[in-house]
Design an enzyme around this catalytic site. Structure first.
Site, PDB file in Angstrom:
ATOM      1  N   ASP A 104       9.289   5.532  15.135  1.00  0.00           N
ATOM      2  CA  ASP A 104       9.087   6.956  14.864  1.00  0.00           C
ATOM      3  C   ASP A 104       9.466   7.727  16.123  1.00  0.00           C
ATOM      4  O   ASP A 104       8.865   7.519  17.182  1.00  0.00           O
ATOM      5  CB  ASP A 104       7.610   7.195  14.497  1.00  0.00           C
ATOM      6  N   GLU A 146       0.828  -1.215   0.000  1.00  0.00           N
ATOM      7  CA  GLU A 146       0.000   0.000   0.000  1.00  0.00           C
ATOM      8  C   GLU A 146       0.859   1.260   0.000  1.00  0.00           C
ATOM      9  O   GLU A 146       1.814   1.380   0.763  1.00  0.00           O
ATOM     10  CB  GLU A 146      -0.912   0.056   1.231  1.00  0.00           C
ATOM     11  N   ASP A 181       9.914  11.542  17.605  1.00  0.00           N
ATOM     12  CA  ASP A 181       9.515  12.918  17.290  1.00  0.00           C
ATOM     13  C   ASP A 181       9.952  13.841  18.429  1.00  0.00           C
ATOM     14  O   ASP A 181       9.705  13.556  19.598  1.00  0.00           O
ATOM     15  CB  ASP A 181       7.986  12.965  17.129  1.00  0.00           C
TER      16      ASP A 181
END
Length: 426
Positions: free
Chosen positions: A111, A46, A113
């Site tokens: 991830d 995807e 951040d």
């Protein structure tokens, strides 16, 4: 290059040039096709595009590199996200019987951040970053990369700058891509040390004996802590910062340190006094003896968005996507030069498009008329694409990506050889 040199209003004009002449499609396809060792692996992947005016298009999929290339050049996405490899082609998900369209595999991703560190950095907040707080990303990469390799045995780790305020890690080993949601959660929990939300004052509590991974993490943090926390963030200088640190130590120690700090103003000396108090506690084996280690970890240990790591079907921003606000390219990072990585030096789309307009040296020498006639349009286009990114500041980052792919190719070949040897045995 400073992001001030980039004007977001120019993005619609720059993206067509970027996708037509600079995006490294060949390497990108080589990565996500994984050597073709599994049929339909690329086709069932995807892709999600965020288009102009925040139009969000999910469940995109492509048969070939050429098809992906044409669609990106047609739609010029502001952002590209990569999702899972599904049981069926994602662009046909509406035609599949309900419940049978399943996310099967995806890279194990992390991830990190900078906004998650807002309670422990004083130089910036929210989406802002500077060279001082960027040290937190360096520490996070050092800790996670070492543990993923040594504790879990993964080898193919792609670290990518997000383009603004964080970093992503793509663990691309076959074993990582096949992990179940439960296994991904277990890995994410292994790394989860900072516990509690905004209301929680003390977010790190160590117990005896300290886990070997935590000890390894502390060794990394200790390298950066004096300059980062004591000098650049000045956590033991300003009254407000000092109170936040003292809130993390046992009450009896806090009273003692408050007295000592009245006569000592230097942050490095104050830190020595904290360590001395911790040694006293340790010598009598009292509870709460690791508070100086807990302080270091609370201020410097990696803070992960664990939900990104846990879900097989979770989307993550693609390498070489452009950050619409800063204009910076989301580039692979070279860990051999990690301490010198500067997010502000990462090229913006406006810079690399401008570099294309500069006069270029003749790379191939003069060609005869016969040679020119024999050259097909496709060959010329392919050669131009290769030359184009090499003529810009993007070149070194594509080179890092190539090196990563070469390393992965060895593991694909090894896997194919292993399978063929097993077949010979039977």
């Amino acid at each position: 290059m400073p992001s001030s040199d980039y004007d977001p209003a120019c993005l619609p004009d720059l993206l067509p040039l970027y996708y037509r002449r600079l995006f490294p499609f060949a390497q990108y396809y080589r990565w996500l096709n994984y050597g073709g060792v599994q049929k339909n692996y690329f086709q069932n992947r995807e892709f999600s595009f965020t288009l102009k005016d925040d139009i969000y298009v999910r469940y995109q999929s492509f048969n070939t590199q050429n098809e992906l290339e044409k669609e990106m050049q047609k739609t010029n996405p502001y952002k590209i996200d990569i999702g899972a490899v599904y049981s069926h082609r994602p662009n046909q998900h509406n035609t599949v019987k309900s419940g049978s369209f399943q996310a099967l595999e995806k890279e194990l991703v992390f991830d990190i951040d900078m906004t998650d560190y807002d309670d422990v950095r004083s130089c910036c907040s929210a989406a802002d970053i500077c060279s001082k707080c960027w040290t937190l990303m360096t520490i996070a990469i050092r800790i996670l990369d070492k543990a993923l390799r040594e504790d879990f045995g993964f080898q193919n780790l792609l670290w990518v700058y997000s383009g603004r305020r964080g970093v992503h890690c793509w663990v691309c080993d076959e074993a990582a891509r096949k992990l179940s949601a439960a296994a991904r959660s277990a890995v994410a929990e292994y790394f989860s040390l900072i516990k509690g939300g905004e209301e929680t004052v003390k977010k790190v509590v160590l117990t005896d004996p300290i886990h070997p991974f935590i000890r390894e993490s502390l060794a990394v943090v200790e390298r950066y802590f004096p300059q980062y926390a004591l000098q650049e963030q000045d956590i033991l200088g300003r009254r407000e910062s000092v109170d936040k640190v003292l809130a993390l130590v046992p009450e009896d120690v806090r009273r003692e340190l408050q007295q000592l700090f009245q006569h000592e103003r230097r942050p490095d000396k104050r830190w020595d006094q904290i360590k001395d108090q911790a040694k006293k506690k340790q010598s009598i084996g009292k509870k709460g003896q690791y508070f100086e280690k807990e302080i270091m970890l609370q201020y410097c240990y990696p803070r992960l968005d664990v939900n990104v790591s846990k879900g097989v079907n979770h989307l993550l921003k693609s390498p070489f996507s452009v950050h619409p606000k800063t204009g910076r390219i989301s580039v692979p990072m070279d860990l051999k030069d990690l301490d010198r990585f500067d997010p502000f030096a990462v090229p913006t789309i406006s810079l690399i498009c401008e570099e294309l307009d500069r006069p270029k040296a003749d790379e191939g020498g003069a060609k005869s008329e016969d040679t020119k006639e024999k050259e097909t349009e496709k060959d010329a286009a392919e050669r131009r694409k290769i030359r184009d990114y090499k003529r810009t500041s993007l070149a070194k980052y594509v080179k890092y990506f190539d090196q990563f792919l070469d390393g992965m190719a060895h593991s694909w070949k090894g896997e194919l050889l292993r399978k063929s040897d097993l077949q010979k045995e039977f």
